[in-house]
Design a protein around this motif. Sequence first.
Motif, PDB file in Angstrom:
ATOM      1  N   ASN A  15       0.856  -1.176   0.000  1.00 47.36           N
ATOM      2  CA  ASN A  15       0.000   0.000   0.000  1.00 47.36           C
ATOM      3  C   ASN A  15       0.901   1.238   0.000  1.00 47.36           C
ATOM      4  OD1 ASN A  15      -2.016   1.822   0.217  1.00 47.36           O
ATOM      5  ND2 ASN A  15      -2.718   1.190   2.252  1.00 47.36           N
ATOM      6  N   VAL A  17      -0.136   4.419  -0.691  1.00 48.21           N
ATOM      7  CA  VAL A  17      -0.877   5.656  -0.456  1.00 48.21           C
ATOM      8  C   VAL A  17      -0.299   6.450   0.725  1.00 48.21           C
ATOM      9  CG1 VAL A  17      -3.133   6.629   0.135  1.00 48.21           C
ATOM     10  CG2 VAL A  17      -2.961   4.782  -1.556  1.00 48.21           C
ATOM     11  N   PRO A  18      -0.022   5.843   1.877  1.00 47.05           N
ATOM     12  CA  PRO A  18       0.564   6.631   2.968  1.00 47.05           C
ATOM     13  C   PRO A  18       1.924   7.217   2.601  1.00 47.05           C
ATOM     14  CG  PRO A  18      -0.295   4.560   3.814  1.00 47.05           C
ATOM     15  CD  PRO A  18      -0.351   4.488   2.325  1.00 47.05           C
ATOM     16  N   LEU A  20       2.907   8.116  -0.421  1.00 43.46           N
ATOM     17  CA  LEU A  20       2.672   9.239  -1.335  1.00 43.46           C
ATOM     18  C   LEU A  20       2.156  10.460  -0.574  1.00 43.46           C
ATOM     19  CD1 LEU A  20       1.092   7.425  -4.404  1.00 43.46           C
ATOM     20  CD2 LEU A  20       3.383   8.381  -4.190  1.00 43.46           C
ATOM     21  N   ASP A  21       1.300  10.238   0.413  1.00 45.36           N
ATOM     22  CA  ASP A  21       0.816  11.350   1.226  1.00 45.36           C
ATOM     23  C   ASP A  21       1.977  12.052   1.925  1.00 45.36           C
ATOM     24  OD1 ASP A  21      -1.764  10.836   0.482  1.00 45.36           O
ATOM     25  OD2 ASP A  21      -2.293   9.744   2.315  1.00 45.36           O
ATOM     26  N   LEU A  22       2.877  11.280   2.476  1.00 41.70           N
ATOM     27  CA  LEU A  22       4.047  11.844   3.140  1.00 41.70           C
ATOM     28  C   LEU A  22       4.918  12.606   2.142  1.00 41.70           C
ATOM     29  CD1 LEU A  22       5.817  12.116   5.659  1.00 41.70           C
ATOM     30  CD2 LEU A  22       6.911   9.973   5.006  1.00 41.70           C
ATOM     31  N   TYR A  24       4.006  14.106  -0.626  1.00 42.00           N
ATOM     32  CA  TYR A  24       3.338  15.362  -0.994  1.00 42.00           C
ATOM     33  C   TYR A  24       3.469  16.400   0.115  1.00 42.00           C
ATOM     34  CZ  TYR A  24       1.292  12.876  -4.950  1.00 42.00           C
ATOM     35  OH  TYR A  24       1.102  12.166  -6.085  1.00 42.00           O
ATOM     36  N   VAL A  25       3.329  15.978   1.348  1.00 45.32           N
ATOM     37  CA  VAL A  25       3.478  16.905   2.472  1.00 45.32           C
ATOM     38  C   VAL A  25       4.899  17.452   2.516  1.00 45.32           C
ATOM     39  CG1 VAL A  25       3.533  17.049   5.000  1.00 45.32           C
ATOM     40  CG2 VAL A  25       1.608  15.950   3.854  1.00 45.32           C
TER      41      VAL A  25
END
Length: 135
Positions: A15, A17-18, A20-22, A24-25
């Motif tokens: 997974n 997604v987490p 990628l979120d990191l 982007y932040v």
Amino acid sequence: MAKVQDEDAIYDEINVVPMLDLAYVLIVIFILMATAQVAGIELDLPQASNRQTLEASQTQAISIAPSGELYLNGAPASIPELDAEMRLRFAEDPEVPVVIRGDTQAAYGKVIEVLDVLKGVGITKIGLPAEKPTA
């Protein structure tokens, strides 16, 4: 439709997604910090119809605030500190360009003091930037 996996089964997908979120932040934080560093000291520059730009990489920026405070490359400095730092920069590169950014409300005498320091050191590439007048 998403496949439901048993609790005992081996995970065969990661997974991301987490992650990628990191990412982007972190990118947003990097952009904000880079923009904040470039902003520098807020000054009201005088206006001129003809202006030239210098390379920003080795250019030393001296800012004079309306209250008369001096800043060398964004850091507060006094006249003796400015003299010492400019002598150091001149020893490294005799062709070092210097930009004096004086606020329109800054005392003219403070600009002359800075020019005297630079001339005393031997720096000859001095720029006085101005903003173009709004039409």
